[in-house]
Design a protein around this motif. Structure first.
Motif, PDB file in Angstrom:
ATOM      1  N   GLY A  27      83.438 -51.964 -10.684  1.00  0.00           N
ATOM      2  CA  GLY A  27      82.855 -52.719  -9.576  1.00  0.00           C
ATOM      3  C   GLY A  27      81.580 -52.123  -9.035  1.00  0.00           C
ATOM      4  N   PHE A  28      80.994 -51.155  -9.756  1.00  0.00           N
ATOM      5  CA  PHE A  28      79.755 -50.511  -9.331  1.00  0.00           C
ATOM      6  C   PHE A  28      78.714 -50.642 -10.443  1.00  0.00           C
ATOM      7  CE2 PHE A  28      82.770 -48.616  -6.470  1.00  0.00           C
ATOM      8  CZ  PHE A  28      82.058 -48.462  -5.281  1.00  0.00           C
ATOM      9  N   PRO A  29      77.915 -51.704 -10.414  1.00  0.00           N
ATOM     10  CA  PRO A  29      76.876 -51.855 -11.447  1.00  0.00           C
ATOM     11  C   PRO A  29      75.742 -50.866 -11.238  1.00  0.00           C
ATOM     12  CG  PRO A  29      76.675 -53.588  -9.801  1.00  0.00           C
ATOM     13  CD  PRO A  29      77.917 -52.816  -9.451  1.00  0.00           C
ATOM     14  N   ALA A  30      75.259 -50.290 -12.326  1.00  0.00           N
ATOM     15  CA  ALA A  30      74.051 -49.452 -12.259  1.00  0.00           C
ATOM     16  C   ALA A  30      72.852 -50.398 -12.193  1.00  0.00           C
ATOM     17  CB  ALA A  30      73.967 -48.552 -13.480  1.00  0.00           C
ATOM     18  N   GLN A  31      72.109 -50.336 -11.104  1.00  0.00           N
ATOM     19  CA  GLN A  31      71.036 -51.308 -10.887  1.00  0.00           C
ATOM     20  C   GLN A  31      69.658 -50.738 -11.169  1.00  0.00           C
ATOM     21  OE1 GLN A  31      70.254 -53.059  -6.794  1.00  0.00           O
ATOM     22  NE2 GLN A  31      71.173 -54.820  -7.820  1.00  0.00           N
ATOM     23  N   GLU A  32      69.469 -49.455 -10.884  1.00  0.00           N
ATOM     24  CA  GLU A  32      68.163 -48.832 -11.088  1.00  0.00           C
ATOM     25  C   GLU A  32      68.338 -47.482 -11.767  1.00  0.00           C
ATOM     26  OE1 GLU A  32      65.441 -48.628  -7.683  1.00  0.00           O
ATOM     27  OE2 GLU A  32      66.852 -49.935  -6.607  1.00  0.00           O
ATOM     28  N   ILE A  33      67.266 -47.034 -12.408  1.00  0.00           N
ATOM     29  CA  ILE A  33      67.235 -45.711 -13.031  1.00  0.00           C
ATOM     30  C   ILE A  33      66.522 -44.744 -12.108  1.00  0.00           C
ATOM     31  CG2 ILE A  33      66.404 -44.380 -15.027  1.00  0.00           C
ATOM     32  CD1 ILE A  33      66.464 -47.054 -16.599  1.00  0.00           C
ATOM     33  N   ILE A  34      67.064 -43.567 -11.976  1.00  0.00           N
ATOM     34  CA  ILE A  34      66.384 -42.499 -11.244  1.00  0.00           C
ATOM     35  C   ILE A  34      65.521 -41.728 -12.238  1.00  0.00           C
ATOM     36  CG2 ILE A  34      66.672 -40.348  -9.939  1.00  0.00           C
ATOM     37  CD1 ILE A  34      69.408 -41.428  -9.016  1.00  0.00           C
ATOM     38  N   TYR A  35      64.250 -41.618 -11.928  1.00  0.00           N
ATOM     39  CA  TYR A  35      63.345 -40.810 -12.758  1.00  0.00           C
ATOM     40  C   TYR A  35      62.964 -39.542 -11.983  1.00  0.00           C
ATOM     41  CZ  TYR A  35      62.862 -44.965 -15.680  1.00  0.00           C
ATOM     42  OH  TYR A  35      63.110 -46.042 -16.507  1.00  0.00           O
ATOM     43  N   ASN A  36      63.051 -38.411 -12.654  1.00  0.00           N
ATOM     44  CA  ASN A  36      62.645 -37.150 -12.059  1.00  0.00           C
ATOM     45  C   ASN A  36      61.118 -37.066 -11.995  1.00  0.00           C
ATOM     46  OD1 ASN A  36      65.369 -36.196 -11.868  1.00  0.00           O
ATOM     47  ND2 ASN A  36      65.309 -35.721 -14.064  1.00  0.00           N
TER      48      ASN A  36
ATOM     49  N   VAL B 194      64.815 -38.953 -17.151  1.00  0.00           N
ATOM     50  CA  VAL B 194      65.858 -39.722 -16.477  1.00  0.00           C
ATOM     51  C   VAL B 194      66.763 -38.766 -15.717  1.00  0.00           C
ATOM     52  CG1 VAL B 194      67.826 -41.259 -16.812  1.00  0.00           C
ATOM     53  CG2 VAL B 194      65.760 -41.561 -18.184  1.00  0.00           C
ATOM     54  N   GLY B 195      67.037 -39.091 -14.454  1.00  0.00           N
ATOM     55  CA  GLY B 195      67.845 -38.212 -13.624  1.00  0.00           C
ATOM     56  C   GLY B 195      69.119 -38.831 -13.100  1.00  0.00           C
ATOM     57  N   GLY B 196      69.469 -40.023 -13.605  1.00  0.00           N
ATOM     58  CA  GLY B 196      70.678 -40.683 -13.130  1.00  0.00           C
ATOM     59  C   GLY B 196      70.420 -42.156 -12.859  1.00  0.00           C
ATOM     60  N   VAL B 197      71.285 -42.755 -12.053  1.00  0.00           N
ATOM     61  CA  VAL B 197      71.154 -44.174 -11.736  1.00  0.00           C
ATOM     62  C   VAL B 197      71.476 -44.408 -10.264  1.00  0.00           C
ATOM     63  CG1 VAL B 197      71.695 -44.983 -14.066  1.00  0.00           C
ATOM     64  CG2 VAL B 197      73.552 -44.683 -12.404  1.00  0.00           C
ATOM     65  N   ILE B 198      71.043 -45.567  -9.782  1.00  0.00           N
ATOM     66  CA  ILE B 198      71.398 -46.032  -8.442  1.00  0.00           C
ATOM     67  C   ILE B 198      72.270 -47.266  -8.607  1.00  0.00           C
ATOM     68  CG2 ILE B 198      70.553 -46.897  -6.226  1.00  0.00           C
ATOM     69  CD1 ILE B 198      67.922 -45.442  -6.793  1.00  0.00           C
ATOM     70  N   THR B 199      73.431 -47.268  -7.964  1.00  0.00           N
ATOM     71  CA  THR B 199      74.300 -48.436  -8.050  1.00  0.00           C
ATOM     72  C   THR B 199      73.777 -49.541  -7.132  1.00  0.00           C
ATOM     73  OG1 THR B 199      75.790 -47.654  -6.298  1.00  0.00           O
ATOM     74  CG2 THR B 199      76.287 -46.992  -8.573  1.00  0.00           C
TER      75      THR B 199
ATOM     76  N   GLY C 121      66.410 -36.693 -20.791  1.00  0.00           N
ATOM     77  CA  GLY C 121      67.458 -36.879 -19.793  1.00  0.00           C
ATOM     78  C   GLY C 121      68.457 -37.972 -20.097  1.00  0.00           C
ATOM     79  N   ALA C 122      68.321 -38.676 -21.222  1.00  0.00           N
ATOM     80  CA  ALA C 122      69.206 -39.824 -21.442  1.00  0.00           C
ATOM     81  C   ALA C 122      69.395 -40.129 -22.915  1.00  0.00           C
ATOM     82  CB  ALA C 122      68.654 -41.052 -20.720  1.00  0.00           C
TER      83      ALA C 122
ATOM     84  N   GLY D 146      69.486 -29.824 -18.151  1.00  0.00           N
ATOM     85  CA  GLY D 146      69.303 -31.265 -18.198  1.00  0.00           C
ATOM     86  C   GLY D 146      67.859 -31.678 -18.325  1.00  0.00           C
ATOM     87  N   GLY D 147      67.653 -32.978 -18.496  1.00  0.00           N
ATOM     88  CA  GLY D 147      66.309 -33.533 -18.547  1.00  0.00           C
ATOM     89  C   GLY D 147      65.603 -33.408 -19.880  1.00  0.00           C
ATOM     90  N   LYS D 148      66.280 -32.856 -20.881  1.00  0.00           N
ATOM     91  CA  LYS D 148      65.639 -32.667 -22.189  1.00  0.00           C
ATOM     92  C   LYS D 148      65.830 -33.916 -23.068  1.00  0.00           C
ATOM     93  CE  LYS D 148      64.892 -28.053 -21.765  1.00  0.00           C
ATOM     94  NZ  LYS D 148      65.627 -27.760 -20.527  1.00  0.00           N
ATOM     95  N   ASP D 149      65.008 -33.993 -24.092  1.00  0.00           N
ATOM     96  CA  ASP D 149      65.216 -34.994 -25.141  1.00  0.00           C
ATOM     97  C   ASP D 149      66.110 -34.336 -26.181  1.00  0.00           C
ATOM     98  OD1 ASP D 149      65.097 -36.759 -27.287  1.00  0.00           O
ATOM     99  OD2 ASP D 149      63.016 -37.315 -26.898  1.00  0.00           O
ATOM    100  N   LEU D 150      67.357 -34.764 -26.245  1.00  0.00           N
ATOM    101  CA  LEU D 150      68.336 -34.106 -27.119  1.00  0.00           C
ATOM    102  C   LEU D 150      68.147 -34.569 -28.563  1.00  0.00           C
ATOM    103  CD1 LEU D 150      71.543 -34.155 -24.879  1.00  0.00           C
ATOM    104  CD2 LEU D 150      69.903 -32.305 -25.232  1.00  0.00           C
ATOM    105  N   THR D 151      67.128 -34.017 -29.180  1.00  0.00           N
ATOM    106  CA  THR D 151      66.783 -34.417 -30.552  1.00  0.00           C
ATOM    107  C   THR D 151      67.861 -34.021 -31.551  1.00  0.00           C
ATOM    108  OG1 THR D 151      65.511 -32.377 -30.774  1.00  0.00           O
ATOM    109  CG2 THR D 151      64.301 -34.357 -30.122  1.00  0.00           C
ATOM    110  N   SER D 152      68.768 -33.129 -31.146  1.00  0.00           N
ATOM    111  CA  SER D 152      69.871 -32.771 -32.046  1.00  0.00           C
ATOM    112  C   SER D 152      70.751 -33.977 -32.348  1.00  0.00           C
ATOM    113  CB  SER D 152      70.722 -31.656 -31.436  1.00  0.00           C
ATOM    114  OG  SER D 152      71.343 -32.093 -30.232  1.00  0.00           O
ATOM    115  N   PHE D 153      70.737 -34.968 -31.442  1.00  0.00           N
ATOM    116  CA  PHE D 153      71.522 -36.185 -31.687  1.00  0.00           C
ATOM    117  C   PHE D 153      71.061 -36.866 -32.973  1.00  0.00           C
ATOM    118  CE2 PHE D 153      71.848 -40.787 -31.565  1.00  0.00           C
ATOM    119  CZ  PHE D 153      73.198 -40.978 -31.306  1.00  0.00           C
ATOM    120  N   ALA D 154      69.747 -36.912 -33.202  1.00  0.00           N
ATOM    121  CA  ALA D 154      69.218 -37.573 -34.401  1.00  0.00           C
ATOM    122  C   ALA D 154      69.759 -36.920 -35.664  1.00  0.00           C
ATOM    123  CB  ALA D 154      67.694 -37.550 -34.385  1.00  0.00           C
ATOM    124  N   ASP D 155      69.856 -35.586 -35.663  1.00  0.00           N
ATOM    125  CA  ASP D 155      70.402 -34.891 -36.837  1.00  0.00           C
ATOM    126  C   ASP D 155      71.889 -35.190 -37.009  1.00  0.00           C
ATOM    127  OD1 ASP D 155      67.939 -33.696 -37.386  1.00  0.00           O
ATOM    128  OD2 ASP D 155      68.353 -32.031 -36.017  1.00  0.00           O
ATOM    129  N   LYS D 156      72.614 -35.197 -35.896  1.00  0.00           N
ATOM    130  CA  LYS D 156      74.045 -35.501 -35.971  1.00  0.00           C
ATOM    131  C   LYS D 156      74.259 -36.918 -36.499  1.00  0.00           C
ATOM    132  CE  LYS D 156      75.295 -32.387 -32.189  1.00  0.00           C
ATOM    133  NZ  LYS D 156      76.062 -31.469 -33.053  1.00  0.00           N
TER     134      LYS D 156
END
Length: 549
Positions: A138-147, A152-157, A320-321, A363-373
């Motif tokens: 019942g809590f939609p994420a409506q906006e993105i928080i940018y550092n 990306v630093g999170g979301v605003i419901t 961050g995301a 936090g806040g990094k681009d987790l490029t290790s995901f691409a390898d995985k």
């Protein structure tokens, strides 16, 4: 405005198979490393599963990895597939059953299960909560928080209690800031925040455009004498014409129920085509009607699906995301399955996040290790080896494209040295209304076929009426001045819920948006030829309430 704020290690947007698998894998890996993690999942539906719609024949490969003891734990995979019937419908009364050797092996379903994916997600949510995940339905994420550095630093419901003009009512409650070291977006197909991230970080550079289909589903209680638990029926051809790709399905689930549906690719060209009415016609084919006649329709829903496959996959990480599941487009359309691939993408995201956080990452990094995985996983192999499935169908048509895919998959394992691409845009494919044949659909008989409003009623869709419209028009004049003139305003027909109407009067034509009816399928956001409609989240709990889709 002043907002309350909560901080987590990971915030996950969307409690579908991808998001919940991410959450479960995060906590399992953290426990193995004796690491404490604070993880939350936000879900726009009134409960987990309320907005989940999937066929669904489920391949348990990812679930076997995530919870090897899922049977002992009571996962709702109760109906094993017992048979595959695949037909070519070459007319409204005729059909040819295809022998197994002539069907791509990706469409064979031995060792799979017919499931309610909504109930599977409810079960996954229980596992996640037992592992310590906080889930907020019942809590939609409506906006993105940018550092400050752009990460990306999170979301605003979403705010609650706004009137139609966006002014606070007495019940107003501002949304919360949910801050995170890493945010995982798993909103499903055409997620509105995922769409924003793909554009902002140019994640789709050098990729084919994403392609989409609109999938319908109804649940029927049928005569027990006609029920064949475990039987899977797929079809191609009628009622869709040679210029329209897609196909139908009917799955015999448990409790004398069948799941019946039609997928219509959204690159169709005739603006007079109504996907909803094509689905209603489909149920009258003798191969489908034989099971439904005398039965009772108990549920209805519709949802867009991303079907571009490997060639349309965006980069799935950014500072961050991460994007996972259908938010990125991980569906394997050659199998007509996306749940196991969505789950695996979330599990890989969890591995990358836990590795980073356990190494002291703030936090806040681009987790490029995901691409390898991803590249070293079976998910990559599965999507790569079926990369030509959709483009071949678009390039050569249903028959010859299907023949190519059968040869490619059955004899070469998807390794033929060709790389077909479809760089067209679905919303640009409509012909002018004057150049396309008008389609006169039969009236529903209220036995096998029905109208849109009675169908939407069965989806339990509801929205708070006094709230800002969540279907945003960039230019309110375009539906009448452009889309009506050129395309007979196709929103009246491509929407499966009767949201859009054109009212004609002496005062002139008026475009009406019945946002209350919206089942959150996202078709308007995709197919509008002027790209004038943007879907955003409505107030929390709004939309369909599917009990067991």
């Amino acid at each position: 405005m002043e907002r309350e704020s909560m901080e987590f290690d990971v915030v996950i947007v969307g409690a579908g198979p991808a998001g919940l698998s991410t959450a479960c894998q995060l906590m399992k890996l953290a426990q193995e490393k004796e690491q404490e993690l604070m993880v939350c999942v936000v879900e726009k539906g009134s409960e987990v599963g309320a907005h989940i719609l999937s066929g669904a024949v489920f391949e348990p490969r990812a679930l076997n990895e995530l919870f090897p003891d899922w049977q002992e734990q009571g996962a709702p995979l109760n109906t094993a597939v017992t048979g595959d019937d695949i037909y070519l419908f070459n007319g409204e009364n005729s059909a040819v059953k295809l022998p197994g050797f002539s069907v791509p092996k990706t469409m064979h379903n031995e060792n799979n299960f017919i499931v309610s994916m909504g109930n599977v997600c409810r079960w996954l949510a229980e596992q996640a909560e037992q592992l310590g995940v906080e889930i907020f339905p019942g809590f939609p994420a409506q906006e993105i928080i940018y550092n400050e550095d752009g990460s990306v630093g999170g979301v605003i419901t979403g705010d609650m209690g706004l009137d139609r003009d966006g002014n606070p009512k007495d019940s107003f409650m501002p949304g919360m800031e949910l801050k995170a070291k890493y945010t995982v977006f798993s909103e499903g197909c055409r997620g509105h925040l995922g769409k924003e991230l793909i554009a902002k970080f140019v994640l789709d550079a050098d990729k084919s455009p994403q392609h989409y289909g609109l999938g319908f589903k109804e649940i029927w209680d049928i005569d027990p004498d006609k029920h064949q638990e475990g039987l899977v029926v797929h079809s191609a051809g009628w009622p869709l014409d040679k210029d329209t790709n897609g196909g139908g399905y009917l799955y015999h689930a448990e409790n004398n129920q069948v799941f019946v549906g039609l997928i219509v690719d959204l690159n169709y060209s005739n603006p007079h085509l109504s996907p909803f009415d094509e689905f209603q016609r489909y149920k009258h084919h003798p191969k489908i009607a034989q099971y439904l006649e005398g039965g009772k329709r108990v549920s209805y829903g519709a949802r867009a699906m991303a079907k571009g496959g490997f060639n349309s996959l965006p980069k799935m990480t950014m500072p961050g995301a991460l994007l996972v599941g259908c938010d990125a487009g991980t569906i394997n359309f050659a199998k007509i399955k996306g749940n196991h691939t969505a789950m695996k993408s979330g599990m890989l995201a969890a591995e990358a996040i836990v590795e980073a956080l356990s190494a002291g990452d703030e936090g806040g990094k681009d987790l490029t290790s995901f691409a390898d995985k991803f590249k070293n996983s079976w998910l990559y192999d599965e999507l790569y080896n079926t990369r030509n499935f959709g483009p071949a169908m678009h390039k050569f048509g249903t028959f010859w494209g299907g023949a190519y895919n059968t040869i490619d998959q059955n004899f070469f394992g998807g390794k033929l040295p060709f790389n077909f691409k479809d760089d067209s845009l679905d919303h640009e494919q409509l012909k002018l209304a004057k150049d396309a044949p008008v389609i006169n659909y039969p009236k529903p008989d209220n036995k096998l076929s029905f109208d849109k409003l009675s169908s939407v009623f069965l989806s339990n869709t509801n929205h708070e009426e006094e709230q800002p419209c969540h279907l945003k028009l960039a230019d309110s004049s375009i539906p009448i001045s452009v889309n009506l003139v050129k395309y007979a305003e196709p929103a009246q027909r491509y929407c499966p819920a009767g949201v859009y109407e054109v009212e004609h009067s002496e005062a002139g034509d008026k475009f009406v948006i019945n946002a209350q009816n919206c089942v959150h399928c996202k078709t308007c956001d995709i197919k509008d030829p002027s790209q004038n409609i943007t879907w955003v989240t409505p107030e929390g709990t709004g939309g369909p309430n599917y009990p067991n889709m």
